[in-house]
Design a protein around this motif. Structure first.
Motif, PDB file in Angstrom:
ATOM      1  N   GLU A 354      54.718  36.649  53.700  1.00 10.24           N
ATOM      2  CA  GLU A 354      55.204  37.640  52.743  1.00 10.24           C
ATOM      3  C   GLU A 354      54.947  39.076  53.177  1.00 10.24           C
ATOM      4  O   GLU A 354      55.708  39.975  52.835  1.00 10.24           O
ATOM      5  CB  GLU A 354      54.554  37.391  51.381  1.00 10.24           C
ATOM      6  N   GLN A 355      53.855  39.317  53.911  1.00  9.48           N
ATOM      7  CA  GLN A 355      53.476  40.694  54.227  1.00  9.48           C
ATOM      8  C   GLN A 355      53.354  40.999  55.712  1.00  9.48           C
ATOM      9  O   GLN A 355      53.263  42.159  56.097  1.00  9.48           O
ATOM     10  CB  GLN A 355      52.146  41.024  53.531  1.00  9.48           C
ATOM     11  N   GLY A 356      53.278  39.964  56.559  1.00  5.34           N
ATOM     12  CA  GLY A 356      53.254  40.189  57.990  1.00  5.34           C
ATOM     13  C   GLY A 356      51.859  40.178  58.589  1.00  5.34           C
ATOM     14  O   GLY A 356      50.844  40.196  57.877  1.00  5.34           O
ATOM     15  N   PRO A 357      51.786  40.175  59.952  1.00  5.98           N
ATOM     16  CA  PRO A 357      50.491  40.065  60.647  1.00  5.98           C
ATOM     17  C   PRO A 357      49.532  41.215  60.343  1.00  5.98           C
ATOM     18  O   PRO A 357      48.329  40.990  60.213  1.00  5.98           O
ATOM     19  CB  PRO A 357      50.891  40.066  62.128  1.00  5.98           C
ATOM     20  N   ALA A 358      50.053  42.444  60.252  1.00  3.51           N
ATOM     21  CA  ALA A 358      49.168  43.593  60.032  1.00  3.51           C
ATOM     22  C   ALA A 358      48.424  43.457  58.708  1.00  3.51           C
ATOM     23  O   ALA A 358      47.219  43.743  58.621  1.00  3.51           O
ATOM     24  CB  ALA A 358      49.965  44.887  60.068  1.00  3.51           C
ATOM     25  N   ALA A 359      49.128  43.008  57.668  1.00  4.11           N
ATOM     26  CA  ALA A 359      48.487  42.844  56.356  1.00  4.11           C
ATOM     27  C   ALA A 359      47.422  41.763  56.398  1.00  4.11           C
ATOM     28  O   ALA A 359      46.347  41.906  55.793  1.00  4.11           O
ATOM     29  CB  ALA A 359      49.535  42.510  55.297  1.00  4.11           C
ATOM     30  N   LEU A 360      47.705  40.670  57.114  1.00  7.95           N
ATOM     31  CA  LEU A 360      46.721  39.592  57.204  1.00  7.95           C
ATOM     32  C   LEU A 360      45.469  40.070  57.934  1.00  7.95           C
ATOM     33  O   LEU A 360      44.342  39.813  57.500  1.00  7.95           O
ATOM     34  CB  LEU A 360      47.327  38.384  57.926  1.00  7.95           C
ATOM     35  N   LYS A 361      45.663  40.775  59.045  1.00  7.10           N
ATOM     36  CA  LYS A 361      44.512  41.305  59.773  1.00  7.10           C
ATOM     37  C   LYS A 361      43.701  42.260  58.908  1.00  7.10           C
ATOM     38  O   LYS A 361      42.466  42.224  58.894  1.00  7.10           O
ATOM     39  CB  LYS A 361      44.977  42.028  61.036  1.00  7.10           C
ATOM     40  N   GLN A 362      44.409  43.105  58.164  1.00  5.03           N
ATOM     41  CA  GLN A 362      43.720  44.099  57.343  1.00  5.03           C
ATOM     42  C   GLN A 362      42.897  43.419  56.240  1.00  5.03           C
ATOM     43  O   GLN A 362      41.755  43.816  55.971  1.00  5.03           O
ATOM     44  CB  GLN A 362      44.752  45.054  56.739  1.00  5.03           C
ATOM     45  N   GLN A 363      43.448  42.374  55.630  1.00  5.28           N
ATOM     46  CA  GLN A 363      42.724  41.700  54.555  1.00  5.28           C
ATOM     47  C   GLN A 363      41.523  40.924  55.086  1.00  5.28           C
ATOM     48  O   GLN A 363      40.449  40.918  54.472  1.00  5.28           O
ATOM     49  CB  GLN A 363      43.663  40.775  53.783  1.00  5.28           C
ATOM     50  N   LEU A 364      41.674  40.274  56.231  1.00  5.48           N
ATOM     51  CA  LEU A 364      40.563  39.513  56.788  1.00  5.48           C
ATOM     52  C   LEU A 364      39.480  40.412  57.361  1.00  5.48           C
ATOM     53  O   LEU A 364      38.353  39.965  57.604  1.00  5.48           O
ATOM     54  CB  LEU A 364      41.072  38.548  57.860  1.00  5.48           C
ATOM     55  N   ALA A 365      39.818  41.692  57.600  1.00  3.26           N
ATOM     56  CA  ALA A 365      38.815  42.639  58.092  1.00  3.26           C
ATOM     57  C   ALA A 365      37.911  43.142  56.968  1.00  3.26           C
ATOM     58  O   ALA A 365      36.857  43.728  57.232  1.00  3.26           O
ATOM     59  CB  ALA A 365      39.505  43.823  58.777  1.00  3.26           C
ATOM     60  N   GLN A 366      38.313  42.930  55.717  1.00  2.00           N
ATOM     61  CA  GLN A 366      37.500  43.369  54.572  1.00  2.00           C
ATOM     62  C   GLN A 366      36.520  42.248  54.231  1.00  2.00           C
ATOM     63  O   GLN A 366      36.829  41.332  53.481  1.00  2.00           O
ATOM     64  CB  GLN A 366      38.401  43.677  53.377  1.00  2.00           C
ATOM     65  N   THR A 367      35.344  42.349  54.804  1.00  2.00           N
ATOM     66  CA  THR A 367      34.373  41.257  54.698  1.00  2.00           C
ATOM     67  C   THR A 367      33.134  41.669  53.900  1.00  2.00           C
ATOM     68  O   THR A 367      32.841  42.853  53.739  1.00  2.00           O
ATOM     69  CB  THR A 367      33.931  40.797  56.098  1.00  2.00           C
ATOM     70  N   THR A 368      32.438  40.662  53.431  1.00  2.00           N
ATOM     71  CA  THR A 368      31.181  40.831  52.699  1.00  2.00           C
ATOM     72  C   THR A 368      30.061  40.187  53.502  1.00  2.00           C
ATOM     73  O   THR A 368      30.194  39.030  53.917  1.00  2.00           O
ATOM     74  CB  THR A 368      31.261  40.149  51.310  1.00  2.00           C
ATOM     75  N   PRO A 369      28.952  40.901  53.760  1.00  2.00           N
ATOM     76  CA  PRO A 369      27.841  40.295  54.504  1.00  2.00           C
ATOM     77  C   PRO A 369      27.275  39.080  53.785  1.00  2.00           C
ATOM     78  O   PRO A 369      27.371  38.958  52.559  1.00  2.00           O
ATOM     79  CB  PRO A 369      26.801  41.427  54.576  1.00  2.00           C
ATOM     80  N   PHE A 370      26.662  38.198  54.536  1.00  2.00           N
ATOM     81  CA  PHE A 370      26.124  36.959  53.982  1.00  2.00           C
ATOM     82  C   PHE A 370      25.138  37.237  52.856  1.00  2.00           C
ATOM     83  O   PHE A 370      25.210  36.626  51.781  1.00  2.00           O
ATOM     84  CB  PHE A 370      25.436  36.153  55.096  1.00  2.00           C
TER      85      PHE A 370
END
Length: 636
Positions: A354-370
């Motif tokens: 729906e949004q493309g590779p850039a959007a997927l990379k951007q969302q997976l880059a928003q992480t929370t530490p353990f």
């Protein structure tokens, strides 16, 4: 000869790829990498890169990549064993002794691997035939064009009951071999075996080196009992020791430019893995099972801090919680996890479409530490609107920190978690406080984390206290003795045993030797293990003493009265209980030391109560007290 991962890692640790590859390819330093002309194609502009930090090479002109073993296989046409033997000699490492039984097993494994590869080729061909029209349409709807099918070796199994069986038997296979490979199902009533996968899109499952070990199938019939079906456990496939997509993920990690951090992401499904990899993200999946200790170690071998991305629904949250509990004891400096959640309740496959590779990379880059994800889980588990509930949260945080095996990291987690706890909104006055005299008495009574018998206590009380104090030791002896007799009980908890031992420092060396034996041999009978241990100095006197102590465990060791799979399951449950008890003991010790700074002793009291409850459970017939059959998780 079969080589375990530790042996291969030792070779790679001792040899730099640039030194090995530099013997046949002229390399020059370029930043943090080495570059040269491709040994696989004719080129004038260098596109062949070697990265010593990653232990990998990548050739842009041919698309080939791998480690030093792969390089020798590709350039000199060596078998895997020949390449390993050559590199072991270069590294000055002795080859493991040849076990005739292991050699026979490996020969059988290789035969099964050949049939699995031939089956994969047949599945791939079937996907392009008229019978797979609906499957092709489904893949197109999921945004996966035909040009990508070969990359992931997608296939199709027609609905015929014996289509694959007939093809492979015509090629010389025996039905029993195909059953052993997981390709056929043998009916319990003794009927003729038939195809396991029917009317399904096929996803080949490979080992880290790209060899096919099993398959997963997505049903085309919406009424099928199982939407996704994986192959069974076989001599070449163990779900807990494999990650779907790891071979391709390794290529993506190896191809990353020097200095660029590429995440290694664990997602939930086959299509999510494919979506990540199409977007240039190294994605893998645990194939429908909870992420296990062996899989975590595999991930850490390729990335210091993999990202866990589960769905945002209840099942996804539960999967994340289970992963936290399993990972916590294994964490150590430089090895942890991060958490990511794609937006809007979607999965990575939907985001890519729906949004493309850039959007997927951007969302997976928003992480929370353990540590932050762990605190949020505990904070949100129940309200903290009363002193009792807030104290309960503090108890849980202390226990979780204490369950980390690495002492420095455990201390850092305790400080971080309690620091976050102190930032919560204050509650009313504490329920119970103690003065300096009481704190001193408490420290004396609980010195070393063990209760002392009060002066003037009756002999009955002294005997009961002594039995309580000795119980974990007896259970530890029972666990150790069972592992000596049946080393395979270690298989699902081997990393924890490696770090925790059996809960008694006198048995730590024995635990280390047993772990080493399991790493060195796939099939280890009890008598063989005993002889190997005796050669290491664990003589018959030691083993006899271990047996005497184990007998005192009584009902706390029901696994000693069982056999087979039930005995191994009960052993793992008892081991987990012992790990939990050790974590509680450490948490009590920490709380006692913190009493001078902590005016509220409620946390210490609650920890002691829970610790004593667990002690009583261990001393009872816990296997018949309504405990769930599944392995207990660490306390939370």
């Amino acid at each position: 000869m079969r080589f375990d991962e530790r042996f291969l890692d030792e070779i790679k640790t001792r040899l730099r790829p640039s030194d090995v590859i530099g013997k046949s390819v002229k390399l020059r330093k370029q930043g943090r990498e080495f570059v040269g002309l491709s040994p696989f194609t004719k080129e004038k502009t260098p596109s062949f890169y070697v990265n010593d930090d990653k232990g990998q090479f990548f050739d842009f002109s041919s698309g080939k990549s791998g480690d030093i073993i792969t390089f020798l296989q590709e350039t000199e046409r060596l078998t895997f064993s020949e390449a390993v033997e050559r590199l072991a000699a270069e590294a000055g490492i002795a080859l493991p002794a040849v076990d005739p039984r292991a050699a026979e097993t490996e020969k059988k494994r290789q035969g099964l691997s050949d049939w699995l590869e031939l089956a994969a080729q047949w599945f791939e061909a079937e996907l392009r035939r008229p019978v797979a029209r609906d499957a092709r349409a489904y893949l197109e709807r999921r945004g996966l064009p035909e040009s990508e099918w070969s990359r992931f070796r997608l296939g199709f199994s027609p609905s015929g009951r014996t289509a694959l069986k007939d093809y492979l038997i015509a090629k010389g296979a025996r039905p029993a071999e195909l059953v052993d490979a997981g390709l056929l199902i043998a009916p319990e009533d003794g009927g003729q075996p038939y195809d396991r996968f029917r009317d399904r899109i096929i996803f080949p499952i490979t080992d880290p080196r790209g060899r096919i070990v099993s398959f997963g199938g997505r049903a085309m019939d919406p009424q099928a009992r199982a939407k996704y079906l994986n192959g069974p456990e076989t001599s070449v496939f163990h779900k807990g020791h494999n990650l779907y997509g790891l071979a391709e993920a390794r290529k993506i990690l190896a191809a990353a430019p020097a200095g660029e951090e590429v995440p290694l992401v664990v997602v939930e499904g086959y299509m999510d893995v494919i979506a990540c990899q199409r977007a240039g993200i190294a994605g893998v999946a645990a194939m429908g099972t909870a992420l296990g200790e062996d899989q975590m170690e595999m991930l850490w071998r390729h990335h210091p801090e993999p990202t866990l991305c589960f769905d945002g629904d209840r099942a996804g949250r539960q999967a994340a919680a289970r992963a936290m509990d399993r990972a916590l004891p294994l964490l150590k400096p430089g090895k942890s996890f991060k958490f990511a959640l794609v937006e809007g309740g979607k999965d990575p496959d939907e985001v890519l479409r729906e949004q493309g590779p850039a959007a997927l990379k951007q969302q997976l880059a928003q992480t929370t530490p353990f540590v932050e994800a762990l605190f949020i889980r505990e904070r949100d588990a129940e309200p903290t609107d009363t002193p009792e509930r807030k104290a309960g949260l503090k108890v849980r945080l202390r226990k979780l920190a204490a369950s980390i095996a690495d002492p420095d990291l455990a201390q850092a987690y305790k400080e971080d978690l309690l620091g976050r706890f102190e930032q919560l909104s204050p509650t009313s006055q504490p329920v119970y406080t103690v003065g300096a005299a009481a704190r001193e008495m408490s420290r004396q009574r609980w010195k070393g984390g063990r209760s002392e018998v009060r002066a003037g206590a009756t002999q009955e009380v002294k005997d009961a206290t002594e039995r309580m104090r000795r119980s974990p030791k007896s259970l530890a002896a029972a666990l150790a003795l069972t592992a000596v007799r049946d080393p395979h009980v270690l298989d699902e908890t081997i990393e924890l045993v490696d770090r925790f031992g059996f809960g008694d420092e006198k048995l730590n060396q024995l635990a280390q030797e047993l772990v080493q034996l399991r790493y060195e041999a796939d099939h280890l009978e009890g008598e063989v293990a005993i002889r190997r241990l005796q050669a290491k100095g664990f003589d018959r006197t030691f083993l006899a003493g271990l047996e005497r102590e184990a007998k005192r465990a009584g009902v706390s060791a029901p696994f000693m009265a069982e056999a087979g799979d039930r005995a191994r399951r009960l052993w793992r449950e008892a081991f987990d209980l012992l790990v939990q008890l050790e974590a509680l003991e450490r948490a009590v010790d920490e709380a006692v030391r913190d009493l001078p700074r902590d005016k509220d002793s409620t946390t210490l009291i609650n920890l002691k109560v829970e610790r004593d409850q667990l002690r009583r459970l261990i001393n009872s017939d816990w296997a018949n007290e309504g405990k769930p059959a599944a392995r207990p998780v660490l306390p939370h």
